[in-house]
Design a protein around this motif. Structure first.
Motif, PDB file in Angstrom:
ATOM      1  N   ILE A  58      -1.438 -15.101  37.943  1.00  0.00           N
ATOM      2  CA  ILE A  58      -1.083 -14.089  36.951  1.00  0.00           C
ATOM      3  C   ILE A  58      -0.565 -14.733  35.671  1.00  0.00           C
ATOM      4  O   ILE A  58      -0.975 -14.372  34.559  1.00  0.00           O
ATOM      5  CB  ILE A  58      -0.033 -13.121  37.532  1.00  0.00           C
ATOM      6  CG1 ILE A  58      -0.646 -12.257  38.636  1.00  0.00           C
ATOM      7  CG2 ILE A  58       0.540 -12.223  36.427  1.00  0.00           C
ATOM      8  CD1 ILE A  58       0.343 -11.358  39.337  1.00  0.00           C
ATOM      9  N   LEU A  59       0.326 -15.720  35.811  1.00  0.00           N
ATOM     10  CA  LEU A  59       0.906 -16.380  34.638  1.00  0.00           C
ATOM     11  C   LEU A  59      -0.144 -17.160  33.852  1.00  0.00           C
ATOM     12  O   LEU A  59      -0.190 -17.091  32.612  1.00  0.00           O
ATOM     13  CB  LEU A  59       2.039 -17.314  35.078  1.00  0.00           C
ATOM     14  CG  LEU A  59       3.310 -16.634  35.594  1.00  0.00           C
ATOM     15  CD1 LEU A  59       4.296 -17.672  36.126  1.00  0.00           C
ATOM     16  CD2 LEU A  59       3.962 -15.811  34.488  1.00  0.00           C
ATOM     17  N   ALA A  60      -0.997 -17.900  34.569  1.00  0.00           N
ATOM     18  CA  ALA A  60      -1.994 -18.731  33.899  1.00  0.00           C
ATOM     19  C   ALA A  60      -3.007 -17.889  33.133  1.00  0.00           C
ATOM     20  O   ALA A  60      -3.313 -18.163  31.961  1.00  0.00           O
ATOM     21  CB  ALA A  60      -2.705 -19.619  34.928  1.00  0.00           C
ATOM     22  N   TRP A  61      -3.501 -16.844  33.766  1.00  0.00           N
ATOM     23  CA  TRP A  61      -4.502 -16.018  33.100  1.00  0.00           C
ATOM     24  C   TRP A  61      -3.877 -15.123  32.034  1.00  0.00           C
ATOM     25  O   TRP A  61      -4.535 -14.772  31.055  1.00  0.00           O
ATOM     26  CB  TRP A  61      -5.280 -15.197  34.120  1.00  0.00           C
ATOM     27  CG  TRP A  61      -6.357 -16.021  34.771  1.00  0.00           C
ATOM     28  CD1 TRP A  61      -6.349 -16.557  36.015  1.00  0.00           C
ATOM     29  CD2 TRP A  61      -7.601 -16.419  34.177  1.00  0.00           C
ATOM     30  NE1 TRP A  61      -7.506 -17.259  36.252  1.00  0.00           N
ATOM     31  CE2 TRP A  61      -8.297 -17.189  35.140  1.00  0.00           C
ATOM     32  CE3 TRP A  61      -8.197 -16.191  32.944  1.00  0.00           C
ATOM     33  CZ2 TRP A  61      -9.549 -17.740  34.895  1.00  0.00           C
ATOM     34  CZ3 TRP A  61      -9.463 -16.731  32.694  1.00  0.00           C
ATOM     35  CH2 TRP A  61     -10.106 -17.496  33.655  1.00  0.00           C
ATOM     36  N   SER A  62      -2.613 -14.767  32.197  1.00  0.00           N
ATOM     37  CA  SER A  62      -1.915 -14.023  31.138  1.00  0.00           C
ATOM     38  C   SER A  62      -1.773 -14.892  29.891  1.00  0.00           C
ATOM     39  O   SER A  62      -1.913 -14.405  28.763  1.00  0.00           O
ATOM     40  CB  SER A  62      -0.535 -13.565  31.618  1.00  0.00           C
ATOM     41  OG  SER A  62      -0.645 -12.625  32.667  1.00  0.00           O
ATOM     42  N   ALA A  63      -1.491 -16.188  30.105  1.00  0.00           N
ATOM     43  CA  ALA A  63      -1.385 -17.114  28.982  1.00  0.00           C
ATOM     44  C   ALA A  63      -2.727 -17.242  28.267  1.00  0.00           C
ATOM     45  O   ALA A  63      -2.786 -17.259  27.021  1.00  0.00           O
ATOM     46  CB  ALA A  63      -0.920 -18.481  29.479  1.00  0.00           C
ATOM     47  N   TYR A  64      -3.811 -17.308  29.037  1.00  0.00           N
ATOM     48  CA  TYR A  64      -5.141 -17.385  28.412  1.00  0.00           C
ATOM     49  C   TYR A  64      -5.461 -16.100  27.664  1.00  0.00           C
ATOM     50  O   TYR A  64      -6.030 -16.125  26.565  1.00  0.00           O
ATOM     51  CB  TYR A  64      -6.213 -17.648  29.471  1.00  0.00           C
ATOM     52  CG  TYR A  64      -7.609 -17.676  28.888  1.00  0.00           C
ATOM     53  CD1 TYR A  64      -8.026 -18.741  28.103  1.00  0.00           C
ATOM     54  CD2 TYR A  64      -8.507 -16.616  29.095  1.00  0.00           C
ATOM     55  CE1 TYR A  64      -9.295 -18.768  27.541  1.00  0.00           C
ATOM     56  CE2 TYR A  64      -9.770 -16.636  28.540  1.00  0.00           C
ATOM     57  CZ  TYR A  64     -10.161 -17.720  27.764  1.00  0.00           C
ATOM     58  OH  TYR A  64     -11.405 -17.734  27.201  1.00  0.00           O
ATOM     59  N   LEU A  65      -5.081 -14.982  28.249  1.00  0.00           N
ATOM     60  CA  LEU A  65      -5.316 -13.690  27.605  1.00  0.00           C
ATOM     61  C   LEU A  65      -4.606 -13.632  26.252  1.00  0.00           C
ATOM     62  O   LEU A  65      -5.185 -13.196  25.250  1.00  0.00           O
ATOM     63  CB  LEU A  65      -4.831 -12.583  28.531  1.00  0.00           C
ATOM     64  CG  LEU A  65      -5.128 -11.130  28.155  1.00  0.00           C
ATOM     65  CD1 LEU A  65      -5.346 -10.305  29.409  1.00  0.00           C
ATOM     66  CD2 LEU A  65      -3.979 -10.536  27.363  1.00  0.00           C
ATOM     67  N   MET A  66      -3.370 -14.119  26.199  1.00  0.00           N
ATOM     68  CA  MET A  66      -2.617 -14.131  24.944  1.00  0.00           C
ATOM     69  C   MET A  66      -3.229 -15.112  23.938  1.00  0.00           C
ATOM     70  O   MET A  66      -3.257 -14.848  22.730  1.00  0.00           O
ATOM     71  CB  MET A  66      -1.159 -14.499  25.216  1.00  0.00           C
ATOM     72  CG  MET A  66      -0.364 -13.430  25.950  1.00  0.00           C
ATOM     73  SD  MET A  66      -0.213 -11.891  24.966  1.00  0.00           S
ATOM     74  CE  MET A  66      -1.492 -10.859  25.739  1.00  0.00           C
ATOM     75  N   TYR A  67      -3.720 -16.235  24.449  1.00  0.00           N
ATOM     76  CA  TYR A  67      -4.385 -17.227  23.596  1.00  0.00           C
ATOM     77  C   TYR A  67      -5.608 -16.629  22.918  1.00  0.00           C
ATOM     78  O   TYR A  67      -5.797 -16.769  21.700  1.00  0.00           O
ATOM     79  CB  TYR A  67      -4.771 -18.443  24.436  1.00  0.00           C
ATOM     80  CG  TYR A  67      -5.733 -19.385  23.753  1.00  0.00           C
ATOM     81  CD1 TYR A  67      -5.296 -20.269  22.766  1.00  0.00           C
ATOM     82  CD2 TYR A  67      -7.093 -19.391  24.095  1.00  0.00           C
ATOM     83  CE1 TYR A  67      -6.194 -21.135  22.133  1.00  0.00           C
ATOM     84  CE2 TYR A  67      -7.985 -20.246  23.476  1.00  0.00           C
ATOM     85  CZ  TYR A  67      -7.538 -21.114  22.498  1.00  0.00           C
ATOM     86  OH  TYR A  67      -8.425 -21.964  21.868  1.00  0.00           O
ATOM     87  N   ARG A  68      -6.424 -15.937  23.693  1.00  0.00           N
ATOM     88  CA  ARG A  68      -7.620 -15.320  23.119  1.00  0.00           C
ATOM     89  C   ARG A  68      -7.251 -14.194  22.156  1.00  0.00           C
ATOM     90  O   ARG A  68      -7.906 -13.983  21.135  1.00  0.00           O
ATOM     91  CB  ARG A  68      -8.520 -14.767  24.235  1.00  0.00           C
ATOM     92  CG  ARG A  68      -9.312 -15.823  25.002  1.00  0.00           C
ATOM     93  CD  ARG A  68     -10.388 -16.487  24.132  1.00  0.00           C
ATOM     94  NE  ARG A  68     -11.241 -15.507  23.479  1.00  0.00           N
ATOM     95  CZ  ARG A  68     -12.303 -14.924  24.050  1.00  0.00           C
ATOM     96  NH1 ARG A  68     -12.632 -15.239  25.286  1.00  0.00           N
ATOM     97  NH2 ARG A  68     -13.031 -14.046  23.385  1.00  0.00           N
TER      98      ARG A  68
END
Length: 230
Positions: A58-68
């Motif tokens: 959840i944390l890793a993909w949330s970080a990617y989501l925010m990056y995009r």
């Protein structure tokens, strides 16, 4: 009038509202989802680090989501994180959900696996979060990207089938979970390519998934994950 409004919302939700990502980005996203899926077999099935795996994912993909999102303010809408078509998509998903719930209860009754305890209540609150993450990964990033890649074109039925196979295989070795998630992903893939809304798919996924465990699969995820800490 309501039917016409619903059709307008669905048509609007299917539009590509963001600058198209390159094929390279889309393929890398699909590969990252596959790596995440393979990691499940290591960290959940082999090491039994289920809670840690879920939290890190959840944390890793949330970080990617925010990056995009920082690079493209419209990407969340394009992925399906939107509320304007929430009710329209919910109306499409609701009949399937009701039939699924009745099927769960019937199968559970026949098998003698109905075991609905208070443990299901925390899952009905928390599991939609994990369900939303799963739908983002499998439906938005896999089915969505395969649908928009320009270097090769796949038919929508093939995209839906590939996505359903990937999603169901991740739930090995439970045969009931493989079957249930395969059917769910077939339906969800069809809905998503018709009208994007990750919130609806994630919430309903969480509720159906929680009920599925306590009626058909005869497992208690709450006890498996949390009771050892209490």
């Amino acid at each position: 009038m309501k039917n016409r409004l619903t059709s307008y919302l669905i048509e609007f939700s299917s539009l590509n509202l963001t600058r198209p990502a390159s094929d390279k980005v889309r393929i890398l996203e699909i590969l990252a989802v596959v790596i995440t899926a393979v990691s499940k077999f290591v960290f959940v099935d082999y090491l039994n680090w289920r809670l840690s795996f879920v939290n890190v994912t959840i944390l890793a993909w949330s970080a990617y989501l925010m990056y995009r999102y920082k690079k493209d303010k419209l990407v969340l809408t394009d992925w399906g994180f939107r509320t304007d078509n929430f009710l329209a998509v919910l109306k499409l998903v609701l009949p399937f959900s009701l039939v699924s719930i009745m099927s769960f209860v019937m199968i559970g009754y026949i098998q003698g696996t109905l075991n609905v305890t208070w443990h299901i209540l925390p899952l009905l609150i928390t599991y939609p979060i994990w369900g939303t993450v799963q739908q983002f990964l499998t439906i938005a990033l896999v089915a969505g990207n395969l649908n928009h890649i320009k270097s090769f074109k796949l038919s929508k039925p093939l995209i839906i089938l590939i996505t359903a196979i990937l999603f169901s295989v991740v739930h090995y070795p439970s045969l009931w979970l493989i079957l249930g998630t395969f059917v769910l992903a077939l339906f969800y893939g069809y809905i998503y390519l018709k009208a994007k809304n990750i919130y609806v798919l994630g919430i309903v996924h969480g509720w159906l998934g929680a009920l599925f465990y306590y009626t058909v699969v005869n497992q208690d995820p709450f006890a498996d994950i949390f009771m050892k800490y209490l």
